[in-house]
Design a protein around this motif. Structure first.
Motif, PDB file in Angstrom:
ATOM      1  N   THR A   1       0.883  -1.240   0.044  1.00  0.00           N
ATOM      2  CA  THR A   1       0.065  -0.032  -0.006  1.00  0.00           C
ATOM      3  C   THR A   1       0.895   1.329   0.022  1.00  0.00           C
ATOM      4  O   THR A   1       0.664   2.402  -0.762  1.00  0.00           O
TER       5      THR A   1
ATOM      6  N   ALA B   1      -4.715   2.918  -3.985  1.00  0.00           N
ATOM      7  CA  ALA B   1      -4.149   2.340  -2.918  1.00  0.00           C
ATOM      8  C   ALA B   1      -4.990   2.425  -1.769  1.00  0.00           C
ATOM      9  O   ALA B   1      -4.600   1.844  -0.648  1.00  0.00           O
TER      10      ALA B   1
ATOM     11  N   GLY C   1      -5.670  -1.175  -0.366  1.00  0.00           N
ATOM     12  CA  GLY C   1      -5.007  -1.650   0.765  1.00  0.00           C
ATOM     13  C   GLY C   1      -5.234  -1.402   2.045  1.00  0.00           C
ATOM     14  O   GLY C   1      -5.231  -2.265   3.005  1.00  0.00           O
TER      15      GLY C   1
END
Length: 446
Positions: free
Chosen positions: A107, A192, A195
């Motif tokens: 991430t 992202a 994540g």
């Protein structure tokens, strides 16, 4: 699969019986294992996101083909180099801890890639992403072995790979459109967030094993450098581990290279297709992968003798289609041929999973993570080598894709020679273990 017990084979090839220590599976197992698979799904989305952004990355960072391929090479170099350490960590710490570390790293890598303003920063971010990605698949294999009966191993592994390919589908369908509509930073930064979501699920709900199926504590002396060396050496000495690695090496990389970086440029620049049409063909590879994975998983679960023929048949079909495409007399290959090529490459991922089905019965439960790490190195080493070779050949030949893609045949020839060399040794060793497991299935201690 690895795990606390095995579904022991029975004489005559009937349904394997469960030993007392074999996990029962069920809905609870599906839910917990599903969280691990979701972590892997997000990792694949991040890993393959560059595949639809390669041309944008070249423009953003003002780089040539070799420098562009370095993104994926570095990512895969880190991934491949981490496989044995990750396998050892999974054997030692369990899947949950290793997955947690992996999610945090990949991430952070995806966020960093979104914010990268320079080539160096972007390279560092992809390396971080590759490190986190490396911790996911072996951990998911371990989760499957701890929550499901061993006889479900091939199918569970194929389904995990299938869901991972759905992450590739997200890259080719969703990220590509977001990149076109919103630009580089918003697209990668928003992706992202996935994540963070799976990290929360992982910390709240994932368990390493069902209650009552705890693995035995590590015996005294199962720590330190000497144990690590012995663990790696013992896993590698098994012909099944070596065969599994070479099967993974030979089968995975043609599709991986195509999806990870060079497919879109090949279809757009060498075949004259629009980005939209090229994206549809990349999607076809992913969809074929998902369909073939279900078929291969079912076949191998019922007929272990089909493993090598399926792997070698996939390699032969892939090589044949690439040979026809690259030697086509006209400048551009016909669309029908490109469609068939993409359909056949969809079998590469499922065929690579067969490597784990050779290594799994060759190693005891406490060595499964290490053996899986060795196998997983194979395909990613081949992919990394081919990514570099294509980039260098493109720069050396003035973007001659026909010459650059011939590097595929070199690695396939090497891998096939090793598979043929190891087949009989691995089969003989597996038969010896089968005899032992039959005895254990009959003489279960009270």
């Amino acid at each position: 699969m690895s795990g606390g017990g095995t579904g022991a084979p029975v004489p005559g090839g009937g349904t394997p019986r469960l030993l007392p220590s074999d996990p029962p599976g069920g809905r609870r197992a599906m839910a917990v294992w599903g969280i691990g698979v979701a972590v892997y799904f997000v990792a694949i989305t991040y890993r393959t996101s560059l595949g639809v952004a390669g041309l944008d990355a070249a423009e953003r960072f003002h780089i040539n083909a070799s420098a562009l391929s370095t993104f994926s090479i570095l990512q895969l170099l880190v991934y491949a180099g981490m496989q044995i350490p990750v396998g050892l960590l999974v054997d030692r710490l369990g899947a949950k801890k290793v997955l947690t570390i992996g999610v945090v790293l990949y991430t952070a890598g995806q966020f960093g890639f979104a914010l990268s303003a320079s080539y160096g920063m972007a390279l560092g971010s992809r390396a971080l992403l590759g490190c986190g990605d490396a911790m996911t698949f072996i951990s998911v294999l371990r989760l499957g072995s701890r929550w499901f009966p061993a006889r479900r191993g091939p199918m569970v592994a194929q389904i995990a790979a299938l869901v991972g390919m759905a992450g590739n589908l997200i890259s080719t369908l969703v990220l590509a459109r977001f990149l076109h509509s919103f630009g580089w930073t918003p697209t990668f930064a928003s992706s992202a967030v996935g994540g963070l979501v799976v990290l929360a699920l992982l910390l709240l709900f994932l368990k390493d094993h069902p209650k009552g199926y705890e693995p035995p504590p590590a015996p005294a002396g199962h720590t330190g450098a000497a144990f690590v060396r012995r663990q790696i050496t013992d896993a590698w000495r098994e012909p099944g581990t070596q065969l599994g690695m070479w099967v993974h090496f030979t089968t995975q990389f043609p599709a991986m290279v195509f999806l990870l970086l060079w497919g879109l440029p090949f279809l757009v620049e060498a075949q004259g297709l629009s980005r939209g049409t090229a994206g549809e063909l990349l999607t076809l590879v992913v969809l074929s992968n998902m369909a073939v994975g279900l078929i291969y998983g079912q076949v191998i679960a019922r007929h272990h003798a089909a493993r090598a023929p399926l792997a070698l048949g996939t390699v032969a079909a892939t090589a044949l289609l690439w040979a026809i495409t690259l030697t086509w007399p006209d400048e551009h290959a016909p669309m029908g041929l490109l469609v068939v090529l993409c359909l056949v490459m969809g079998a590469c991922g499922p065929a690579s999973m067969i490597g784990f089905d050779f290594a799994r019965p060759a190693n005891p439960p406490e060595r499964q993570g290490t053996a899986s790490g060795i196998v997983n190195m194979g395909g990613f080493t081949a992919s990394m080598t081919t990514l570099l070779a294509i980039g260098v050949l493109l720069d050396a030949t003035g973007d001659n894709y026909r010459i650059a893609f011939t590097s595929i045949f070199v690695l396939e020839a090497l891998g096939v020679s090793q598979i043929l060399r190891l087949r009989r040794r691995a089969a003989r060793r597996e038969r010896e273990r089968l005899v032992v497991s039959r005895v254990e299935a009959v003489h279960v201690p009270a």
